[in-house]
Every structure is written in C-alpha cells, then in structure tokens.
Design a protein around this motif. Structure first.
Motif, PDB file in Angstrom:
ATOM      1  N   CYS A 248       0.804  -1.235   0.000  1.00 20.03           N
ATOM      2  CA  CYS A 248       0.000   0.000   0.000  1.00 20.03           C
ATOM      3  C   CYS A 248       0.829   1.273   0.000  1.00 20.03           C
ATOM      4  CB  CYS A 248      -0.897   0.039   1.240  1.00 20.03           C
ATOM      5  SG  CYS A 248      -2.146  -1.222   1.284  1.00 20.03           S
ATOM      6  N   GLY A 249       2.108   1.177   0.373  1.00 20.81           N
ATOM      7  CA  GLY A 249       2.905   2.370   0.632  1.00 20.81           C
ATOM      8  C   GLY A 249       2.767   2.768   2.096  1.00 20.81           C
ATOM      9  N   GLY A 250       3.546   3.765   2.497  1.00 22.23           N
ATOM     10  CA  GLY A 250       3.529   4.205   3.881  1.00 22.23           C
ATOM     11  C   GLY A 250       4.655   3.574   4.683  1.00 22.23           C
ATOM     12  N   GLU A 251       4.572   3.712   6.009  1.00 22.73           N
ATOM     13  CA  GLU A 251       5.610   3.189   6.896  1.00 22.73           C
ATOM     14  C   GLU A 251       4.944   2.646   8.157  1.00 22.73           C
ATOM     15  OE1 GLU A 251       9.680   5.166   7.615  1.00 22.73           O
ATOM     16  OE2 GLU A 251       8.532   5.717   9.408  1.00 22.73           O
ATOM     17  N   VAL A 252       5.215   1.377   8.453  1.00 26.00           N
ATOM     18  CA  VAL A 252       4.584   0.720   9.596  1.00 26.00           C
ATOM     19  C   VAL A 252       5.646   0.059  10.466  1.00 26.00           C
ATOM     20  CG1 VAL A 252       3.008  -1.125  10.318  1.00 26.00           C
ATOM     21  CG2 VAL A 252       2.395   0.350   8.391  1.00 26.00           C
ATOM     22  N   GLU A 253       5.515   0.230  11.796  1.00 25.25           N
ATOM     23  CA  GLU A 253       6.404  -0.450  12.732  1.00 25.25           C
ATOM     24  C   GLU A 253       5.668  -1.648  13.325  1.00 25.25           C
ATOM     25  OE1 GLU A 253       9.329   0.547  16.541  1.00 25.25           O
ATOM     26  OE2 GLU A 253       7.569   1.797  16.175  1.00 25.25           O
ATOM     27  N   LEU A 254       6.299  -2.825  13.265  1.00 25.15           N
ATOM     28  CA  LEU A 254       5.725  -4.060  13.780  1.00 25.15           C
ATOM     29  C   LEU A 254       6.308  -4.317  15.162  1.00 25.15           C
ATOM     30  CD1 LEU A 254       3.948  -4.794  11.451  1.00 25.15           C
ATOM     31  CD2 LEU A 254       6.198  -4.340  10.471  1.00 25.15           C
ATOM     32  N   LEU A 255       5.504  -4.059  16.193  1.00 29.52           N
ATOM     33  CA  LEU A 255       5.981  -4.140  17.568  1.00 29.52           C
ATOM     34  C   LEU A 255       6.177  -5.596  18.000  1.00 29.52           C
ATOM     35  CD1 LEU A 255       3.664  -1.418  19.164  1.00 29.52           C
ATOM     36  CD2 LEU A 255       6.005  -1.154  18.285  1.00 29.52           C
ATOM     37  N   GLY A 256       7.364  -5.884  18.517  1.00 29.11           N
ATOM     38  CA  GLY A 256       7.694  -7.247  18.928  1.00 29.11           C
ATOM     39  C   GLY A 256       8.375  -8.048  17.849  1.00 29.11           C
ATOM     40  N   GLY A 257       8.506  -7.491  16.652  1.00 29.02           N
ATOM     41  CA  GLY A 257       9.154  -8.193  15.547  1.00 29.02           C
ATOM     42  C   GLY A 257      10.660  -8.321  15.740  1.00 29.02           C
ATOM     43  N   ARG A 258      11.221  -9.417  15.234  1.00 29.52           N
ATOM     44  CA  ARG A 258      12.667  -9.631  15.296  1.00 29.52           C
ATOM     45  C   ARG A 258      13.165 -10.074  13.933  1.00 29.52           C
ATOM     46  NH1 ARG A 258      12.002 -13.404  19.773  1.00 29.52           N
ATOM     47  NH2 ARG A 258      13.282 -14.847  18.562  1.00 29.52           N
ATOM     48  N   MET A 259      14.259  -9.489  13.468  1.00 27.18           N
ATOM     49  CA  MET A 259      14.798  -9.825  12.159  1.00 27.18           C
ATOM     50  C   MET A 259      15.179 -11.300  12.068  1.00 27.18           C
ATOM     51  SD  MET A 259      15.393  -8.415   9.198  1.00 27.18           S
ATOM     52  CE  MET A 259      15.833  -6.669   9.298  1.00 27.18           C
TER      53      MET A 259
END
Length: 422
Positions: A248-259
């Motif tokens: 969709c575009g934009g910027e979202v932070e995924l809380l609790g995510g780990r690479m």
C-alpha cells in the motif's frame, strides 16, 4: 457467514503489535501432557485454533484455563482420564496430532485420529510414525485412528528423518524427553517454533541440545515438572503485516518483531524495493520508492522462505513491476488463492507447483472467497491495494491464525470492516 469488506485508500502508517505465534502455542500446549505438574503459557494468541486445542486437551481430562483476556493459558494434566483423541475434535485442526508423542511417552499408549485442517495437501503422518517406531513404539492404523503403544516404554535411538517436517520433529522430540537413553534426531526441522518448544521443555526439566540445527539430541529423563513459558512472536503474522506497507505504501512499525525470525523473507522484500529496519520496539517497514520490483520465490523449510507467506507474497507480486515466479515446494495444492486474485485483475498462470505472476498497475476490487488461512489474508492485502471495494467471504479461516486483524489494520489507516453474516 461473516465477510470482510476492504476499500483501497492509500498508504498505511503507524504501529501494529504482533501476537504470540499460533504454531508455537499449538505445539507448546500438548507439552502439558508430559507432566503431572502445571504448565503456564504467556503471550498466547487469541485464536479459534487455540480454542480447538483447549477442547482437545480437556477431552483427555486436562484442566485448561484462559486468563488475562486469553493471553495466559494455565494447564494441568495431573489426572488425565483418556488417551484417545477423537476425530470430532482432531478433524478441525492439523496440530491436534501433536498429542500423540506426549501421550505415548507418558502413558505407553495413545489413540489419535488422523488430523484435518486446511485443504493444502495430504500432509501425511508417516514421518511422525517412523520416528516413534524408531523409539520402539508399535503403531497401527485402524478405522482412521493411529493406535500406538510402547508397553515397555520408549527407548532412545538414532533416527534420520526423510524430510525436515516441523510437526514430526515436534512430536518425536516431545516423546523422546521421557524415553530411556539418548535420542539423536537427524535432519530435524529448524523452525523458531521448535527452538521455542525446546526452551519450554528445558524449563520443564528436559535435557535437549542442538535445537535450531539439523541434529537434535535428547537425553531422556524419568519425569518432567511444571514451568511458565512465554510464547515466541508469530513470524507469520509478522511477515504478513510487513507486506501491508509494502503493497500500500507508507511506513509501519511491527511491535515485537525480530529480524532473526524473518531474515529470508526480509531479504526478498529488500530485493523487491522494500526497506526493513530494526527499531527498539521491533521492525520498521517502508517501500523505498515507487512501485515494487518482481522477485522470484521458492518456499523452503526454515531458514528459507516460509510456505505460510507464499500467498501473501503473491498478492504483493500482483502489482510489482515485471514477472515473478513462485515455486511451492512444501505443500501441494497451495495456489487456491490464485484464481481469486485473478478475479481482482491479477495476471497469474499456475502449472503444478509453480505460479507465474505478471504485475499489473492496479488491482480492482471484487467479491472473492477465502480457501484457507493464509489465502484469506492474502486477499485482504490485495484488497488494500485495489481500486474500489473487495469483499472477502468465508473468513472463518482467518480466525484460525490472526487475532483482531480488522482492528490492527484500522489502526494504521486501512479502510476495513467485518460484516456479520445472517
């Protein structure tokens, strides 16, 4: 029957909290059968599959309580009344077969129906049975039920799996914790959910090493005790929501995510032109510039590209610049979402286990039908990027693997609502 209405309305921005892993929790819950003492799980996801596993454990005589709005599961198997897992419950969910190893290990017998779940291939039980037979079990298939027994108890052994099956690895590891002697499991699956299971079993007193590698060694113990364990972050939910700003575009932070949970997936997103970076709270995802680029995908066991993200990745590739080839090597019959995406204007050709996707400028909203859990969320993602309205029906599949999907996407600006069925 409920449906979900999605209207494409531009970029997404904000934060999405990621739940505990469904597949990890469904594996951890049967571990309670290995001990008379209580097992408590925290960070549990609130999903219909968890309710199904709860019902299965209760049918065996286990005590299971849902606390703190479902995010804590308290279990005790001190006085089980049955070692039979009936078809009526097992047919609803594949992971039900994970009671087989624990029951057999603790009681020397188990009767478990052949499982059900999503219609994405046969998913046979032969790898589970071969591993348990290597530990000395006698297993017979009668009238759709696996009848397993080990009158003298299970005994440690060296066993090489023909395929790195996640479920079979979990079942064999749990069974081996109470076997006499040492078990060496070769070509074991390496998924984070298995690492999480081993960490929990170790808290219960199991002696296990090598989790996360192809060789796991289990030294059997006489008994396991109680423990409290936090369920690992759901890497499939994490990957799914990483695709929302990508499509969709934009910027979202995924809380609790780990690479570390999504490295191969994040690498594909980077190649497609999507930035993934670590933050103090999790992972931040944003499209680098303009339209994403087509990339080829081959599903593989961890640490390769997850089969459970293939459908969602296909949704992204539908609007990518160029042509991508997605090859499914884990499960047969897992492209049932492709015809539904075509209804939205996607250009997809499926031949056996390979799908070729030629990106289009924009998808168009349409009524579509979910065929399985991951397909359902792929259609929602496609709807977010489509022109007009998309109605996704049969979303009961969605409830098996995603909690509060409408609330989470609304929170970052998506126009989405759940429509109650008549």
């Amino acid at each position: 029957m409920d449906s979900i209405l999605v209207t494409g309305n531009g970029p997404l921005n904000g934060q999405i909290p990621i739940a505990g892993a469904k597949n990890a929790c469904l594996t951890l819950m049967p571990a309670t059968l290995l001990s008379e003492e209580p097992l408590t799980l925290t960070n549990a996801p609130r999903l219909s599959d968890i309710k199904t596993m709860t019902a299965l454990l209760q049918s065996l005589g286990a005590e299971v309580s849902s606390l703190q709005d479902g995010q804590v599961i308290a279990m005790s198997s001190h006085s089980l009344t049955s070692q039979t897992a009936d078809y009526d419950i097992v047919r609803k969910m594949r992971a039900s077969n994970l009671v087989l190893g624990p029951l057999l290990a603790r009681f020397g017998q188990a009767v478990v129906s052949l499982p059900g779940g999503c219609a994405i291939g046969a998913r046979p039980m032969d790898l589970h049975v071969e591993g348990l037979e290597a530990l000395g079990a006698e297993v017979e298939l009668k009238d759709g039920y696996l009848h397993a027994k080990a009158p003298g108890g299970l005994k440690g052994a060296v066993h090489q799996m023909r395929f790195a099956s996640v479920g079979a690895t979990e079942n064999i590891v749990m069974a081996a914790t109470l076997a006499k002697g040492t078990t060496v499991l070769k070509n074991a699956a390496r998924e984070p959910e298995i690492v999480d299971l081993v960490e929990c079993l170790r808290k219960m007193g199991a002696q296990i090493s090598g989790e996360g590698t192809p060789t796991i060694e289990i030294q059997g113990v006489d008994r396991l005790h109680g423990a409290t364990h936090q369920v690992v972050t759901d890497r499939i939910e994490l990957g799914t929501y990483m695709l929302a700003p990508a499509i969709c575009g934009g910027e979202v932070e995924l809380l609790g995510g780990r690479m570390s949970l999504v490295e191969s997936f994040a690498a594909k997103l980077d190649a497609a032109g999507v930035s993934v970076s670590e933050t103090e709270g999790g992972l931040k995802v944003a499209r680098k510039n303009g339209r994403v680029r087509a990339v080829d995908v081959v599903t593989e066991p961890f640490p390769g590209f997850p089969t459970d993200l293939q459908a969602q990745m296909m949704a992204l590739m539908c609007t990518a610049e160029g042509t991508s080839v997605l090859e499914e090597r884990i499960f047969e019959n897992r492209f049932m979402h492709a015809p539904e995406l075509v209804r939205m204007g996607a250009q997809i050709e499926v031949h056996g286990g390979t799908a070729t996707v030629t990106g289009v400028e924009r998808l168009k909203g349409a009524p579509v039908m979910a065929t399985d859990l991951r397909a359902s969320v792929s259609l929602i993602l496609a709807g977010l990027a489509a022109e007009g309205e998309t109605t996704v029906s049969r979303v009961y599949h969605l409830d098996r693997g995603y909690e509060h999907v409408v609330r989470k996407l609304e929170g970052v600006g998506a126009k989405i609502e759940r429509i109650k069925g008549q």
